[in-house]
Design an enzyme around this catalytic site. Sequence first.
Site, PDB file in Angstrom:
ATOM      1  N   ASP A 285       0.835  -1.217   0.000  1.00  0.00           N
ATOM      2  CA  ASP A 285       0.000   0.000   0.000  1.00  0.00           C
ATOM      3  C   ASP A 285       0.858   1.250   0.000  1.00  0.00           C
ATOM      4  O   ASP A 285       0.535   2.256  -0.621  1.00  0.00           O
ATOM      5  CB  ASP A 285      -0.896  -0.025   1.241  1.00  0.00           C
ATOM      6  CG  ASP A 285      -1.856  -1.207   1.196  1.00  0.00           C
ATOM      7  OD1 ASP A 285      -2.004  -1.904   2.213  1.00  0.00           O
ATOM      8  OD2 ASP A 285      -2.410  -1.456   0.112  1.00  0.00           O
ATOM      9  N   GLY A 286       1.980   1.165   0.710  1.00  0.00           N
ATOM     10  CA  GLY A 286       2.844   2.355   0.769  1.00  0.00           C
ATOM     11  C   GLY A 286       3.385   2.733  -0.585  1.00  0.00           C
ATOM     12  O   GLY A 286       3.575   3.913  -0.879  1.00  0.00           O
ATOM     13  N   ASN A 364      -4.571   8.658   1.753  1.00  0.00           N
ATOM     14  CA  ASN A 364      -5.161   8.040   2.944  1.00  0.00           C
ATOM     15  C   ASN A 364      -5.749   9.075   3.889  1.00  0.00           C
ATOM     16  O   ASN A 364      -6.936   9.226   4.023  1.00  0.00           O
ATOM     17  CB  ASN A 364      -4.088   7.240   3.697  1.00  0.00           C
ATOM     18  CG  ASN A 364      -4.050   5.792   3.229  1.00  0.00           C
ATOM     19  OD1 ASN A 364      -4.901   5.359   2.454  1.00  0.00           O
ATOM     20  ND2 ASN A 364      -3.051   5.060   3.659  1.00  0.00           N
ATOM     21  N   ASP A 394      -5.259  12.375  21.843  1.00  0.00           N
ATOM     22  CA  ASP A 394      -3.968  12.215  21.154  1.00  0.00           C
ATOM     23  C   ASP A 394      -3.958  12.924  19.814  1.00  0.00           C
ATOM     24  O   ASP A 394      -2.911  13.169  19.236  1.00  0.00           O
ATOM     25  CB  ASP A 394      -3.664  10.727  20.950  1.00  0.00           C
ATOM     26  CG  ASP A 394      -3.122  10.121  22.232  1.00  0.00           C
ATOM     27  OD1 ASP A 394      -2.864   8.905  22.272  1.00  0.00           O
ATOM     28  OD2 ASP A 394      -2.967  10.897  23.204  1.00  0.00           O
TER      29      ASP A 394
HETATM   30  N1  LIG Z   1      -1.822   2.895  14.081  1.00  0.00           N
HETATM   31  C1  LIG Z   1      -1.960   2.659  12.768  1.00  0.00           C
HETATM   32  O1  LIG Z   1      -2.701   1.819  12.275  1.00  0.00           O
HETATM   33  C2  LIG Z   1      -1.145   3.455  11.835  1.00  0.00           C
HETATM   34  C3  LIG Z   1      -0.160   4.290  12.283  1.00  0.00           C
HETATM   35  C4  LIG Z   1       0.546   5.034  11.344  1.00  0.00           C
HETATM   36  C5  LIG Z   1       0.256   4.961   9.986  1.00  0.00           C
HETATM   37  N2  LIG Z   1      -0.726   4.129   9.622  1.00  0.00           N
HETATM   38  C6  LIG Z   1      -1.072   4.060   8.238  1.00  0.00           C
HETATM   39  O2  LIG Z   1       0.037   3.760   7.418  1.00  0.00           O
HETATM   40  C7  LIG Z   1      -0.132   4.536   6.234  1.00  0.00           C
HETATM   41  C8  LIG Z   1       1.174   4.657   5.558  1.00  0.00           C
HETATM   42  O3  LIG Z   1       1.337   3.379   4.979  1.00  0.00           O
HETATM   43  P1  LIG Z   1       2.800   2.939   4.608  1.00  0.00           P
HETATM   44  O4  LIG Z   1       2.676   1.635   3.912  1.00  0.00           O
HETATM   45  O5  LIG Z   1       3.487   4.050   3.930  1.00  0.00           O
HETATM   46  O6  LIG Z   1       3.436   2.792   6.026  1.00  0.00           O
HETATM   47  P2  LIG Z   1       3.682   1.435   6.736  1.00  0.00           P
HETATM   48  O7  LIG Z   1       4.633   0.648   5.924  1.00  0.00           O
HETATM   49  O8  LIG Z   1       3.946   1.730   8.145  1.00  0.00           O
HETATM   50  O9  LIG Z   1       2.250   0.703   6.604  1.00  0.00           O
HETATM   51  C9  LIG Z   1       1.282   0.870   7.596  1.00  0.00           C
HETATM   52  C10 LIG Z   1       0.286  -0.218   7.370  1.00  0.00           C
HETATM   53  O10 LIG Z   1      -0.926   0.419   6.926  1.00  0.00           O
HETATM   54  C11 LIG Z   1      -1.405  -0.302   5.827  1.00  0.00           C
HETATM   55  N3  LIG Z   1      -2.162   0.595   4.958  1.00  0.00           N
HETATM   56  C12 LIG Z   1      -1.709   1.678   4.316  1.00  0.00           C
HETATM   57  N4  LIG Z   1      -2.704   2.246   3.630  1.00  0.00           N
HETATM   58  C13 LIG Z   1      -3.804   1.481   3.863  1.00  0.00           C
HETATM   59  C14 LIG Z   1      -5.160   1.544   3.425  1.00  0.00           C
HETATM   60  N5  LIG Z   1      -5.567   2.515   2.648  1.00  0.00           N
HETATM   61  N6  LIG Z   1      -6.020   0.605   3.842  1.00  0.00           N
HETATM   62  C15 LIG Z   1      -5.610  -0.374   4.655  1.00  0.00           C
HETATM   63  N7  LIG Z   1      -4.340  -0.501   5.119  1.00  0.00           N
HETATM   64  C16 LIG Z   1      -3.464   0.434   4.715  1.00  0.00           C
HETATM   65  C17 LIG Z   1      -0.168  -0.801   5.131  1.00  0.00           C
HETATM   66  O11 LIG Z   1      -0.502  -1.891   4.343  1.00  0.00           O
HETATM   67  C18 LIG Z   1       0.715  -1.179   6.280  1.00  0.00           C
HETATM   68  O12 LIG Z   1       0.452  -2.484   6.667  1.00  0.00           O
HETATM   69  C19 LIG Z   1      -0.671   5.845   6.743  1.00  0.00           C
HETATM   70  O13 LIG Z   1      -1.375   6.534   5.712  1.00  0.00           O
HETATM   71  C20 LIG Z   1      -1.605   5.402   7.837  1.00  0.00           C
HETATM   72  O14 LIG Z   1      -2.914   5.228   7.345  1.00  0.00           O
HETATM   73  C21 LIG Z   1      -1.441   3.364  10.471  1.00  0.00           C
HETATM   74  N1  LIG Z   2       9.350   3.993  -4.663  1.00  0.00           N
HETATM   75  C1  LIG Z   2       9.459   4.277  -3.343  1.00  0.00           C
HETATM   76  N2  LIG Z   2      10.373   5.164  -2.938  1.00  0.00           N
HETATM   77  C2  LIG Z   2      10.508   5.442  -1.632  1.00  0.00           C
HETATM   78  N3  LIG Z   2       9.777   4.875  -0.616  1.00  0.00           N
HETATM   79  C3  LIG Z   2       8.843   3.977  -0.987  1.00  0.00           C
HETATM   80  C4  LIG Z   2       8.638   3.628  -2.354  1.00  0.00           C
HETATM   81  N4  LIG Z   2       7.654   2.695  -2.399  1.00  0.00           N
HETATM   82  C5  LIG Z   2       7.245   2.488  -1.118  1.00  0.00           C
HETATM   83  N5  LIG Z   2       7.956   3.251  -0.280  1.00  0.00           N
HETATM   84  C6  LIG Z   2       7.839   3.276   1.204  1.00  0.00           C
HETATM   85  O1  LIG Z   2       8.291   2.033   1.671  1.00  0.00           O
HETATM   86  C7  LIG Z   2       7.491   1.603   2.775  1.00  0.00           C
HETATM   87  C8  LIG Z   2       7.070   0.180   2.562  1.00  0.00           C
HETATM   88  O2  LIG Z   2       6.380   0.137   1.312  1.00  0.00           O
HETATM   89  P1  LIG Z   2       5.039  -0.687   1.258  1.00  0.00           P
HETATM   90  O3  LIG Z   2       4.099  -0.137   2.254  1.00  0.00           O
HETATM   91  O4  LIG Z   2       4.579  -0.722  -0.146  1.00  0.00           O
HETATM   92  O5  LIG Z   2       5.508  -2.150   1.654  1.00  0.00           O
HETATM   93  P2  LIG Z   2       4.919  -2.945   2.863  1.00  0.00           P
HETATM   94  O6  LIG Z   2       4.815  -2.030   4.058  1.00  0.00           O
HETATM   95  O7  LIG Z   2       5.727  -4.166   2.967  1.00  0.00           O
HETATM   96  O8  LIG Z   2       3.476  -3.344   2.337  1.00  0.00           O
HETATM   97  P3  LIG Z   2       2.088  -2.916   2.960  1.00  0.00           P
HETATM   98  O9  LIG Z   2       2.091  -1.420   2.967  1.00  0.00           O
HETATM   99  O10 LIG Z   2       1.091  -3.490   2.018  1.00  0.00           O
HETATM  100  O11 LIG Z   2       2.043  -3.484   4.343  1.00  0.00           O
HETATM  101  C9  LIG Z   2       6.298   2.544   2.815  1.00  0.00           C
HETATM  102  O12 LIG Z   2       6.433   3.365   3.972  1.00  0.00           O
HETATM  103  C10 LIG Z   2       6.395   3.381   1.606  1.00  0.00           C
HETATM  104  O13 LIG Z   2       6.076   4.743   1.889  1.00  0.00           O
END
Ligand SMILES: NC(=O)c1ccc[n+]([C@@H]2O[C@H](COP(=O)([O-])OP(=O)(O)OC[C@H]3O[C@@H](n4cnc5c(N)ncnc54)[C@H](O)[C@@H]3O)[C@@H](O)[C@H]2O)c1
Ligand SMILES: Nc1ncnc2c1ncn2[C@@H]1O[C@H](COP(=O)(O)OP(=O)(O)OP(=O)(O)O)[C@@H](O)[C@H]1O
Length: 521
Positions: A285-286, A364, A394
Amino acid sequence: MAPNKLNSSGNTSMPCSQGENGFVSSFSLFPEKVVQELLQSPVQGSDDHLIEFSEALRTVAKALRLVAEGKASAQAEATEWKRKYELERDRNLKFEHAEKSCIEHQADLDDVRTNNPAKQPTLCNEANGQSEKCCSRNGICSHEVLRDGTRGSDSKMVKKASFKLSWFSKGDQSDQYKHDIVSFERGNITTAERSSKQISLKWESCPQTVLILTKPNSVSVQILCAEMITWLRQQKNLHIYVEPHVRVELLTESSYFNFVETWNDDKEVLRLHTKVDLVVTLGGDGTVLWAASMFKGPVPPIVPFSLGSLGFMTPFYREQYKECLESILKGPISITLRHRLQCHVIRDAAKNEYETEEPILVLNEVTIDRGISSFLTNLECYCDNSFVTCVQGDGLILSTTSGSTAYSLAAGGSMVHPQVPGILFTPICPHSLSFRPLIFPEHVTLRVQVPFNSRSPAWASFDGKDRKQLAPGDALVCSMAPWPVPTACLDDSTNDFLRSIHEGLHWNLRKTQSFDGPRET
Ligand SMILES: NC(=O)c1ccc[n+]([C@@H]2O[C@H](COP(=O)([O-])OP(=O)(O)OC[C@H]3O[C@@H](n4cnc5c(N)ncnc54)[C@H](O)[C@@H]3O)[C@@H](O)[C@H]2O)c1
Ligand SMILES: Nc1ncnc2c1ncn2[C@@H]1O[C@H](COP(=O)(O)OP(=O)(O)OP(=O)(O)O)[C@@H](O)[C@H]1O
């Protein structure tokens, strides 16, 4: 200056000219009597008289020249002013025209938003020479970016592919958009028949350029990326863009990837949407969030392959990438238009509301929290300038419906179908027994202000990144962004959403109660 010649009647032909805008004759500059005397007085025989007369003539000529020069410069000045005036007038006309068409366009958008069936636009498409109405608010104006052609790595001119968005519902053959607001017939207010409005993207010209974005530091992602690029180049002859560091990694692996293109600076990133027909993400998702953050305006369709952990927004399986891409490139594609929020930070020191920092788009959510401070946040919230509440806890999450399954979910907010346009208002650990999350309609503007009597500053973060401190008096203003993120569906928006909450979150998964047991008497 040539000497004045005497004409046949002994009169001196004085210099005069009719300029383009009625430059007057020189004579009219002098009293008639003087001129007549000069012209009538015959030239006397005596030398003294001749000298006197020619002196007088020279004086008159000089005066006339000065006048003529003065007139000329005045004339030149007048011409210059006239030119400037005409320029200004043209500019104002253009501005008025642009303003008028913008008002018309906004009226169209408002009609679209009020689902006025008469005004349902279909996307523009210049590819087949038709100039139709502009796109809907939530659409992507493919014509807006069609104008820019770019040179591919083989220096062939590559035109951006054009496409058309339409609404269709499975049972109903026609893809006419059914207005879903209430209608008023014979005094009965009824809601029009609702249709499942799955959005479909139909290519009107073949996509030629694909941007591939990958999750960093993942060997499996790098392997798949190289394989996919090779297949897209050899089987589909597409132009491929990757991020600069990915191109370096590819060339380290093999010089074969020399055809892969990239960019040099952020200015080129801002123009990416004019070159790229399709974005493929390889990650979680990130990576989808990262891809969206690269487009500050219109976003090309995104095809998210699941190579992350949860993969809530990444429905495509890596194992079938060839079949998936074949079908995507051929079209039509079911897509989910994921609305984004546009956020502005307004500092207390700003002179007016329009003096804001660079707007930030989130897919998001934007969170405003207490950061490392141990104090409760104290956030004053307004909706379209109406006071909503004061958040003491918070923090607060303002989330899109796509983000409703992310942080907002963890904070107790509802899960909302991503095609529902709305803004979730979810407190983070509020110190109150009665604070329940809200959902606002998509047309509102929300403002979160840090009051001057707040014990500590607050912190804003955008899709979990780029934290910004909000001092007392600062505010964050948030509204729906005009450019949604179109993500391709494996099936359709609803089935993809249900699959992700079942498989990704195990929503309401419990053991089924056994059949045997006491019976109703
Ligand atoms: N306490 C929490 O649940 C918490 C805290 C901080 C950030 N987040 C979420 O993480 C997002 C950033 O994601 P990331 O991947 O860059 O960071 P990250 O790698 O820390 O991922 C956070 C988790 O949120 C999940 N996620 C992200 N977008 C989602 C969506 N639209 N629906 C369901 N799950 C989703 C990702 O798959 C990952 O497992 C932020 O936008 C925020 O929504 C959640
Ligand atoms: N091309 C990119 N350049 C820099 N940062 C990236 C890039 N793609 C993803 N990221 C960052 O790397 C982190 C991990 O990526 P991503 O969330 O896709 O993998 P994951 O956490 O393993 O999967 P999920 O989000 O589905 O749990 C995220 O915080 C995202 O913001």
